[in-house]
Design an enzyme around this catalytic site. Structure first.
Site, short mmCIF file in Angstrom:
data_model
loop_
_atom_site.label_atom_id
_atom_site.label_comp_id
_atom_site.label_asym_id
_atom_site.label_seq_id
_atom_site.Cartn_x
_atom_site.Cartn_y
_atom_site.Cartn_z
N PRO A 97 -2.71 -12.41 -9.99
CA PRO A 97 -4.02 -12.30 -9.34
C PRO A 97 -4.24 -10.88 -8.82
CG PRO A 97 -2.75 -14.15 -8.45
CD PRO A 97 -1.84 -13.41 -9.36
N VAL A 98 -5.48 -10.42 -8.96
CA VAL A 98 -5.82 -9.04 -8.57
C VAL A 98 -6.05 -8.93 -7.06
CG1 VAL A 98 -7.53 -7.20 -8.97
CG2 VAL A 98 -6.87 -8.70 -10.84
N GLY A 101 -1.94 -8.71 -3.22
CA GLY A 101 -0.60 -8.39 -2.70
C GLY A 101 0.53 -8.79 -3.63
N LEU A 102 0.20 -9.14 -4.89
CA LEU A 102 1.27 -9.51 -5.82
C LEU A 102 1.58 -8.39 -6.81
CD1 LEU A 102 0.56 -13.29 -6.54
CD2 LEU A 102 2.26 -12.30 -5.03
N GLY A 103 1.02 -7.22 -6.56
CA GLY A 103 1.40 -6.04 -7.34
C GLY A 103 0.78 -5.96 -8.72
N SER A 104 -0.44 -6.50 -8.88
CA SER A 104 -1.01 -6.53 -10.23
C SER A 104 -1.22 -5.13 -10.80
CB SER A 104 -2.31 -7.34 -10.26
OG SER A 104 -3.37 -6.58 -9.76
N ALA A 107 2.10 -3.56 -11.80
CA ALA A 107 2.70 -4.23 -12.96
C ALA A 107 2.01 -3.78 -14.25
CB ALA A 107 2.60 -5.74 -12.80
N ASP A 148 5.82 -1.30 -4.31
CA ASP A 148 5.36 -2.13 -5.43
C ASP A 148 5.94 -1.64 -6.76
OD1 ASP A 148 3.75 -3.30 -3.54
OD2 ASP A 148 2.00 -3.41 -4.86
O1 PMV Z 1 -0.68 -5.32 -0.41
P1 PMV Z 1 0.58 -4.95 -1.11
O2 PMV Z 1 1.41 -6.08 -1.54
O3 PMV Z 1 0.39 -3.92 -2.18
O4 PMV Z 1 1.57 -4.34 -0.05
C1 PMV Z 1 1.23 -3.35 0.81
C2 PMV Z 1 2.41 -3.07 1.65
C3 PMV Z 1 2.12 -2.08 2.75
O5 PMV Z 1 3.34 -1.88 3.43
C4 PMV Z 1 1.09 -2.63 3.71
C5 PMV Z 1 1.61 -0.76 2.20
C6 PMV Z 1 2.63 0.01 1.40
O6 PMV Z 1 2.21 0.95 0.70
O7 PMV Z 1 3.83 -0.26 1.49
#
Ligand code: PMV
Length: 309
Positions: A97-98, A101-104, A107, A148
């Site tokens: 999913p975009v 927070g799952l790194g789309s 990836a 990520d």
């Molecule tokens: O939203 P995500 O899963 O890409 O994670 C961000 C994590 C943070 O610590 C908030 C930002 C970062 O660049 O590490």
């Protein structure tokens, strides 16, 4: 001639936000979701990018050079000093999913870098893939920590400290995580920017929060390595309450965290940038389904059950 590469999603277990301030964070790959990229010779002249999931069907030259996908291709051509561009079809698909927070984004970058470098017979080490993917992350996400691209490139649990060499770690005993998506898309750049403004105003308090999170990440790593993942539940609850203090939770995230705990999860927290996106819960394997059901009843748009091993 064709080449293919796939890259997993990722989830941050502990340490988001504090990691931007050089504290450690733990992240693991989520292999149930992935980005896949295929590069093929094209019978037509040009470089055609097909990503039906985001409704993208375009020739490279018609895209702005800072387009997230075009920028990867252009960066690689530059890296390999390719002036005579080959005719290509690049097919991109992703089940990640975009903006949740799952790194789309990372990836897709990693899978694209790997498939293109393999197509061009220009092998890259993991280290090189990681730093190229990090350059792309920096183009699109302001000041990312690099967590990520690192966990996705190495496809292993990582103990990540910004700017330091990658540290992977062993999982002493597998454990189950339920991921719940609020369905609210939130830009990490914004929550990171807000935390920075608050940190500037109230530095001592925020530094204390980051130190507490760093302690949690360290204890969590030891618990995982020593085969005591059940200890992570309490650490998740504690980490979530600090993230609430940092103002990066949201009513939707708090609702899912509470629902997971009520359904028997050992602990739960938001994961990633916050304000929306995903939360995670630690569940005993036989309770994972009922925790996932409780998340859906509490409004989650989708859940993923993943075993960390
Ligand atoms: O939203 P995500 O899963 O890409 O994670 C961000 C994590 C943070 O610590 C908030 C930002 C970062 O660049 O590490």
């Amino acid at each position: 001639m064709n080449a293919f590469a796939s890259a997993p999603g990722k989830v941050i277990l502990f340490g988001e936000h504090a990691v931007v301030y050089n504290r450690p964070a733990l992240a693991v790959p989520v292999t149930q979701v992935h980005a896949d990229v295929e590069v093929l010779d094209s019978p037509r002249a040009g470089i055609f990018i097909n990503a039906p999931g985001i409704d993208l069907h375009a020739e490279l030259n018609s895209l702005p050079s800072d387009h997230p996908i075009a920028s990867v291709v252009l960066k690689l051509f530059q890296r390999f000093e390719i002036s005579q561009r080959p005719d290509l079809e690049i097919n991109i698909s992703s089940t990640i999913p975009v903006a949740s927070g799952l790194g789309s984004g990372a990836a897709i970058s990693v899978a694209l870098i790997r498939s293109l470098s393999s197509f061009l017979s220009q092998p890259l080490s993991d280290n090189e893939v990681n730093s190229l993917a990090f350059e792309i992350e920096k183009l699109h996400h302001g000041t990312p920590s690099g967590i990520d691209n690192t966990v996705i490139t190495y496809n292993k649990p990582v103990y990540f400290i910004k700017g330091q060499p990658i540290e992977t770690f062993k999982v002493g005993k597998p454990f189950t995580i339920v991921i719940g998506d609020t369905g609210v898309s939130a830009l990490t750049k914004e929550s990171v920017g807000d935390v920075r403004r608050l940190w500037l105003r109230d530095t001592a308090n925020f530094e204390n929060c980051f130190n507490e999170i760093a302690q949690i990440a360290l204890i969590a790593r030891r618990s995982i390595e020593h085969g005591k993942p059940e200890l992570l539940g309490e650490l998740m609850d504690h980490n979530h309450s600090i993230l609430q203090n940092l103002t990066v939770s949201s009513p939707e995230l708090d609702k899912l965290v509470k629902a997971a705990r009520n359904a028997g999860a050992l602990g739960a927290k938001l994961s990633g940038g916050g304000r929306g996106g995903n939360m995670i819960a630690l569940a005993e394997q036989d309770k994972a389904e009922s925790v996932a059901d409780a998340l859906i009843s509490a409004g989650a748009k989708r859940t993923i059950i993943t075993e960390i091993s």
